[in-house]
Design a protein around this motif. Structure first.
Motif, PDB file in Angstrom:
ATOM      1  N   ILE A 101      36.008  40.357  32.250  1.00  0.00           N
ATOM      2  CA  ILE A 101      35.233  39.868  31.100  1.00  0.00           C
ATOM      3  C   ILE A 101      36.227  39.369  30.055  1.00  0.00           C
ATOM      4  CG2 ILE A 101      33.501  40.433  29.342  1.00  0.00           C
ATOM      5  CD1 ILE A 101      32.452  42.629  31.206  1.00  0.00           C
ATOM      6  N   GLY A 102      36.157  38.089  29.728  1.00  0.00           N
ATOM      7  CA  GLY A 102      37.155  37.447  28.845  1.00  0.00           C
ATOM      8  C   GLY A 102      38.180  36.769  29.746  1.00  0.00           C
ATOM      9  N   LEU A 103      37.993  35.455  29.950  1.00  0.00           N
ATOM     10  CA  LEU A 103      38.809  34.742  30.958  1.00  0.00           C
ATOM     11  C   LEU A 103      39.861  33.856  30.295  1.00  0.00           C
ATOM     12  CD1 LEU A 103      35.727  33.977  33.191  1.00  0.00           C
ATOM     13  CD2 LEU A 103      37.560  35.628  33.696  1.00  0.00           C
ATOM     14  N   GLY A 104      40.459  34.378  29.219  1.00  0.00           N
ATOM     15  CA  GLY A 104      41.459  33.603  28.480  1.00  0.00           C
ATOM     16  C   GLY A 104      42.865  33.861  28.991  1.00  0.00           C
ATOM     17  N   LEU A 105      43.817  33.857  28.076  1.00  0.00           N
ATOM     18  CA  LEU A 105      45.234  34.000  28.447  1.00  0.00           C
ATOM     19  C   LEU A 105      45.485  35.266  29.268  1.00  0.00           C
ATOM     20  CD1 LEU A 105      48.246  33.098  28.081  1.00  0.00           C
ATOM     21  CD2 LEU A 105      48.287  34.569  26.063  1.00  0.00           C
ATOM     22  N   LEU A 106      45.038  36.427  28.748  1.00  0.00           N
ATOM     23  CA  LEU A 106      45.363  37.692  29.416  1.00  0.00           C
ATOM     24  C   LEU A 106      44.494  37.946  30.643  1.00  0.00           C
ATOM     25  CD1 LEU A 106      47.524  39.871  28.694  1.00  0.00           C
ATOM     26  CD2 LEU A 106      47.225  38.105  27.008  1.00  0.00           C
ATOM     27  N   GLY A 107      43.176  37.798  30.498  1.00  0.00           N
ATOM     28  CA  GLY A 107      42.277  38.013  31.628  1.00  0.00           C
ATOM     29  C   GLY A 107      42.594  37.031  32.749  1.00  0.00           C
ATOM     30  N   GLY A 108      42.841  35.783  32.389  1.00  0.00           N
ATOM     31  CA  GLY A 108      43.144  34.736  33.367  1.00  0.00           C
ATOM     32  C   GLY A 108      44.475  34.987  34.055  1.00  0.00           C
ATOM     33  N   SER A 109      45.493  35.352  33.292  1.00  0.00           N
ATOM     34  CA  SER A 109      46.821  35.590  33.888  1.00  0.00           C
ATOM     35  C   SER A 109      46.768  36.786  34.835  1.00  0.00           C
ATOM     36  CB  SER A 109      47.859  35.852  32.783  1.00  0.00           C
ATOM     37  OG  SER A 109      47.990  34.709  31.971  1.00  0.00           O
ATOM     38  N   PHE A 110      46.035  37.824  34.437  1.00  0.00           N
ATOM     39  CA  PHE A 110      45.901  39.010  35.294  1.00  0.00           C
ATOM     40  C   PHE A 110      45.249  38.617  36.628  1.00  0.00           C
ATOM     41  CE2 PHE A 110      43.121  42.349  36.903  1.00  0.00           C
ATOM     42  CZ  PHE A 110      44.035  43.378  37.117  1.00  0.00           C
ATOM     43  N   ALA A 111      44.137  37.875  36.554  1.00  0.00           N
ATOM     44  CA  ALA A 111      43.416  37.501  37.777  1.00  0.00           C
ATOM     45  C   ALA A 111      44.290  36.610  38.671  1.00  0.00           C
ATOM     46  CB  ALA A 111      42.105  36.804  37.421  1.00  0.00           C
ATOM     47  N   LEU A 112      44.970  35.636  38.090  1.00  0.00           N
ATOM     48  CA  LEU A 112      45.815  34.742  38.894  1.00  0.00           C
ATOM     49  C   LEU A 112      46.932  35.530  39.585  1.00  0.00           C
ATOM     50  CD1 LEU A 112      46.139  31.612  36.534  1.00  0.00           C
ATOM     51  CD2 LEU A 112      44.809  31.785  38.657  1.00  0.00           C
ATOM     52  N   ALA A 113      47.524  36.488  38.861  1.00  0.00           N
ATOM     53  CA  ALA A 113      48.629  37.274  39.426  1.00  0.00           C
ATOM     54  C   ALA A 113      48.132  38.169  40.555  1.00  0.00           C
ATOM     55  CB  ALA A 113      49.283  38.114  38.331  1.00  0.00           C
ATOM     56  N   LEU A 114      47.009  38.831  40.329  1.00  0.00           N
ATOM     57  CA  LEU A 114      46.515  39.774  41.344  1.00  0.00           C
ATOM     58  C   LEU A 114      46.001  39.031  42.585  1.00  0.00           C
ATOM     59  CD1 LEU A 114      46.226  42.782  41.869  1.00  0.00           C
ATOM     60  CD2 LEU A 114      43.966  42.710  40.810  1.00  0.00           C
ATOM     61  N   LYS A 115      45.432  37.853  42.365  1.00  0.00           N
ATOM     62  CA  LYS A 115      44.974  37.020  43.494  1.00  0.00           C
ATOM     63  C   LYS A 115      46.148  36.649  44.384  1.00  0.00           C
ATOM     64  CE  LYS A 115      40.882  34.509  42.611  1.00  0.00           C
ATOM     65  NZ  LYS A 115      40.231  33.240  42.510  1.00  0.00           N
ATOM     66  N   LYS A 116      47.273  36.325  43.740  1.00  0.00           N
ATOM     67  CA  LYS A 116      48.464  35.924  44.487  1.00  0.00           C
ATOM     68  C   LYS A 116      48.967  37.098  45.327  1.00  0.00           C
ATOM     69  CE  LYS A 116      52.652  33.703  43.175  1.00  0.00           C
ATOM     70  NZ  LYS A 116      53.511  33.351  42.044  1.00  0.00           N
ATOM     71  N   GLU A 117      48.924  38.277  44.728  1.00  0.00           N
ATOM     72  CA  GLU A 117      49.420  39.496  45.377  1.00  0.00           C
ATOM     73  C   GLU A 117      48.478  39.986  46.469  1.00  0.00           C
ATOM     74  OE1 GLU A 117      52.573  41.097  45.728  1.00  0.00           O
ATOM     75  OE2 GLU A 117      52.469  39.744  44.014  1.00  0.00           O
ATOM     76  N   LYS A 118      47.155  39.899  46.202  1.00  0.00           N
ATOM     77  CA  LYS A 118      46.146  40.418  47.151  1.00  0.00           C
ATOM     78  C   LYS A 118      45.071  39.341  47.354  1.00  0.00           C
ATOM     79  CE  LYS A 118      46.811  45.128  45.303  1.00  0.00           C
ATOM     80  NZ  LYS A 118      47.570  45.838  46.327  1.00  0.00           N
ATOM     81  N   PRO A 119      45.361  38.358  48.216  1.00  0.00           N
ATOM     82  CA  PRO A 119      44.466  37.191  48.352  1.00  0.00           C
ATOM     83  C   PRO A 119      43.070  37.533  48.861  1.00  0.00           C
ATOM     84  CG  PRO A 119      46.578  36.830  49.489  1.00  0.00           C
ATOM     85  CD  PRO A 119      46.577  38.245  49.048  1.00  0.00           C
ATOM     86  N   SER A 120      42.888  38.718  49.473  1.00  0.00           N
ATOM     87  CA  SER A 120      41.563  39.026  50.019  1.00  0.00           C
ATOM     88  C   SER A 120      40.587  39.536  48.938  1.00  0.00           C
ATOM     89  CB  SER A 120      41.696  40.082  51.114  1.00  0.00           C
ATOM     90  OG  SER A 120      42.218  41.254  50.541  1.00  0.00           O
ATOM     91  N   LEU A 121      41.097  39.816  47.749  1.00  0.00           N
ATOM     92  CA  LEU A 121      40.201  40.326  46.697  1.00  0.00           C
ATOM     93  C   LEU A 121      39.200  39.258  46.254  1.00  0.00           C
ATOM     94  CD1 LEU A 121      42.621  42.273  44.311  1.00  0.00           C
ATOM     95  CD2 LEU A 121      40.842  43.243  45.777  1.00  0.00           C
ATOM     96  N   ASN A 122      38.009  39.716  45.853  1.00  0.00           N
ATOM     97  CA  ASN A 122      37.005  38.800  45.314  1.00  0.00           C
ATOM     98  C   ASN A 122      36.934  38.989  43.796  1.00  0.00           C
ATOM     99  OD1 ASN A 122      34.705  36.971  45.504  1.00  0.00           O
ATOM    100  ND2 ASN A 122      33.529  38.764  44.855  1.00  0.00           N
ATOM    101  N   PHE A 123      37.007  37.885  43.056  1.00  0.00           N
ATOM    102  CA  PHE A 123      36.993  37.969  41.587  1.00  0.00           C
ATOM    103  C   PHE A 123      35.713  37.377  41.025  1.00  0.00           C
ATOM    104  CE2 PHE A 123      41.166  39.414  40.223  1.00  0.00           C
ATOM    105  CZ  PHE A 123      41.861  39.381  41.425  1.00  0.00           C
ATOM    106  N   THR A 124      34.977  38.211  40.279  1.00  0.00           N
ATOM    107  CA  THR A 124      33.860  37.700  39.495  1.00  0.00           C
ATOM    108  C   THR A 124      34.257  37.819  38.027  1.00  0.00           C
ATOM    109  OG1 THR A 124      32.874  39.906  39.485  1.00  0.00           O
ATOM    110  CG2 THR A 124      32.079  38.354  41.171  1.00  0.00           C
ATOM    111  N   GLY A 125      33.486  37.178  37.142  1.00  0.00           N
ATOM    112  CA  GLY A 125      33.838  37.306  35.731  1.00  0.00           C
ATOM    113  C   GLY A 125      32.857  36.608  34.823  1.00  0.00           C
ATOM    114  N   PHE A 126      33.082  36.844  33.524  1.00  0.00           N
ATOM    115  CA  PHE A 126      32.207  36.228  32.517  1.00  0.00           C
ATOM    116  C   PHE A 126      33.009  35.929  31.256  1.00  0.00           C
ATOM    117  CE2 PHE A 126      29.214  36.400  28.917  1.00  0.00           C
ATOM    118  CZ  PHE A 126      28.416  35.325  29.294  1.00  0.00           C
ATOM    119  N   ASP A 127      32.611  34.858  30.575  1.00  0.00           N
ATOM    120  CA  ASP A 127      33.200  34.536  29.270  1.00  0.00           C
ATOM    121  C   ASP A 127      32.091  34.034  28.352  1.00  0.00           C
ATOM    122  OD1 ASP A 127      36.357  33.864  28.325  1.00  0.00           O
ATOM    123  OD2 ASP A 127      34.742  32.992  27.120  1.00  0.00           O
TER     124      ASP A 127
END
Ligand SMILES: NC(=O)c1ccc[n+]([C@@H]2O[C@H](COP(=O)([O-])OP(=O)(O)OC[C@H]3O[C@@H](n4cnc5c(N)ncnc54)[C@H](O)[C@@H]3O)[C@@H](O)[C@H]2O)c1
Ligand SMILES: O=C(O)C(=O)C[C@]1(C(=O)O)C=C[C@@H](O)C=C1
Length: 282
Positions: free
Chosen positions: A7-33
């Motif tokens: 929740i909150g897809l800005g600098l921090l939320g976005g950077s976290f999701a991009l980093a974790l996706k790279k590390e664990k590509p099988s994860l599914n990401f949902t979100g809201f802003d």
């Protein structure tokens, strides 16, 4: 762990999701802003896979990365919604009020109070970068209040991002951050203002601004939507930090006015050690 909701897809939320996706590509990401534009950008940039205004039932970890004045109601509502194996982590820059607000919640053990010490002066999903959190400090407050298994899941995630965990209590966190983070932003904003005011008389003053000015004024580009709530949430500690800073500025001014060259040299030499102290910690 399969599903992350941000929740909150800005600098921090976005950077976290991009980093974790790279590390664990099988994860599914949902979100809201709350911003339609940012939500659309986050989908386009691949920060999340699907948007969802509610937290999906199968979510393992909820990340709250919105301004600090929105966190209390989002956290309480998230705790009310989630299943018993779901963890909520917030990334807010202040911790004392939020930890107090959630202290008596029946699902307190499903919350981890976090603060990544990483950022830039830019905001929104377009500013997000997968390497922003790499090797940075992640402060955790009241770690003893989080369920041991859920805490283990959080440590796995943070360690997979190469973050360095630090533990402190929320009051101490807010006191120290007032000096090392909040004061530097105020100082940069006020330096920017002082020179902008001067531009009224000297139109081309910025032609003379070199890299020294650019580096000290960098933080003055930061988001008011993020910083005004921090100043409200940490008012007392920030006023203490400002009093100390203003007193130092006044004493330094006095030395200049009195042409106390040796006093100025001594003072600046004693402050030079800040370089060694910062380099040591990196
Ligand atoms: N920027 C930094 O340097 C930094 C560093 C560490 C922690 N933080 C903290 O992380 C959090 C996010 O900061 P950021 O830099 O990513 O800000 P940001 O402005 O880049 O992103 C915040 C996002 O939250 C959205 N938002 C605002 N209110 C909302 C609501 N009620 N519901 C859903 N979405 C909402 C905004 O539209 C925006 O997209 C803040 O609490 C901030 O204090 C920031
Ligand atoms: O490097 C920057 O641009 C930042 O503003 C990052 C910074 C900081 O003050 O260091 C900003 C706010 C935070 O809560 C944590 C990190």
């Amino acid at each position: 762990m399969n599903n992350i909701h941000v929740i909150g897809l800005g600098l921090l939320g976005g950077s976290f999701a991009l980093a974790l996706k790279k590390e664990k590509p099988s994860l599914n990401f949902t979100g809201f802003d709350a911003s339609e534009r940012n939500l659309k950008d986050a989908l386009t940039l691949g920060i999340i896979d699907q948007s969802s205004e509610v937290i999906p039932a199968e979510t393992d970890v909820v990340i709250l990365a919105t301004p600090v004045d929105t966190l209390e109601s989002l956290l309480l509502s998230a705790l009310d919604q989630i299943q018993e194996n779901t963890l909520v982590i917030d990334f807010g820059s202040t911790k004392e009020a939020l930890c107090k607000a959630v202290a008596d919640h029946p699902k307190r053990t499903q919350y981890l109070a976090g603060h990544p010490i990483a950022g830039t002066e830019y905001s929104g999903p377009k500013a997000a970068k997968p390497d922003l959190l790499e090797k940075k400090v992640f402060i955790i407050c009241e770690m003893e209040k989080t369920d041991v298994h859920l805490k283990g899941m959080a440590y796995d995630i943070l360690e997979s991002l190469n973050m360095k965990l630090r533990f402190m209590d929320p009051e101490e966190h807010d006191r120290q951050l007032a000096f090392v983070s909040h004061l530097s932003h105020i100082s940069s904003f006020m330096l920017g203002k002082t020179v902008l005011d001067k531009m009224e008389d000297d139109k081309n003053i910025f032609d003379m601004a070199g890299s020294g000015f650019a580096s000290t004024v960098r933080l003055a580009k930061s988001s008011p939507a993020m910083w005004a709530p921090i100043m409200e949430a940490n008012q007392g500690n920030i006023l203490d930090a400002l009093d100390a800073y203003i007193s130092n500025l006044s004493k330094f001014r006095e030395k200049i006015a009195e042409e106390d060259k040796s006093g100025l040299k001594e003072e600046m030499a004693s402050i030079n050690k800040i370089g060694d102290i910062l380099d040591l910690g990196r």
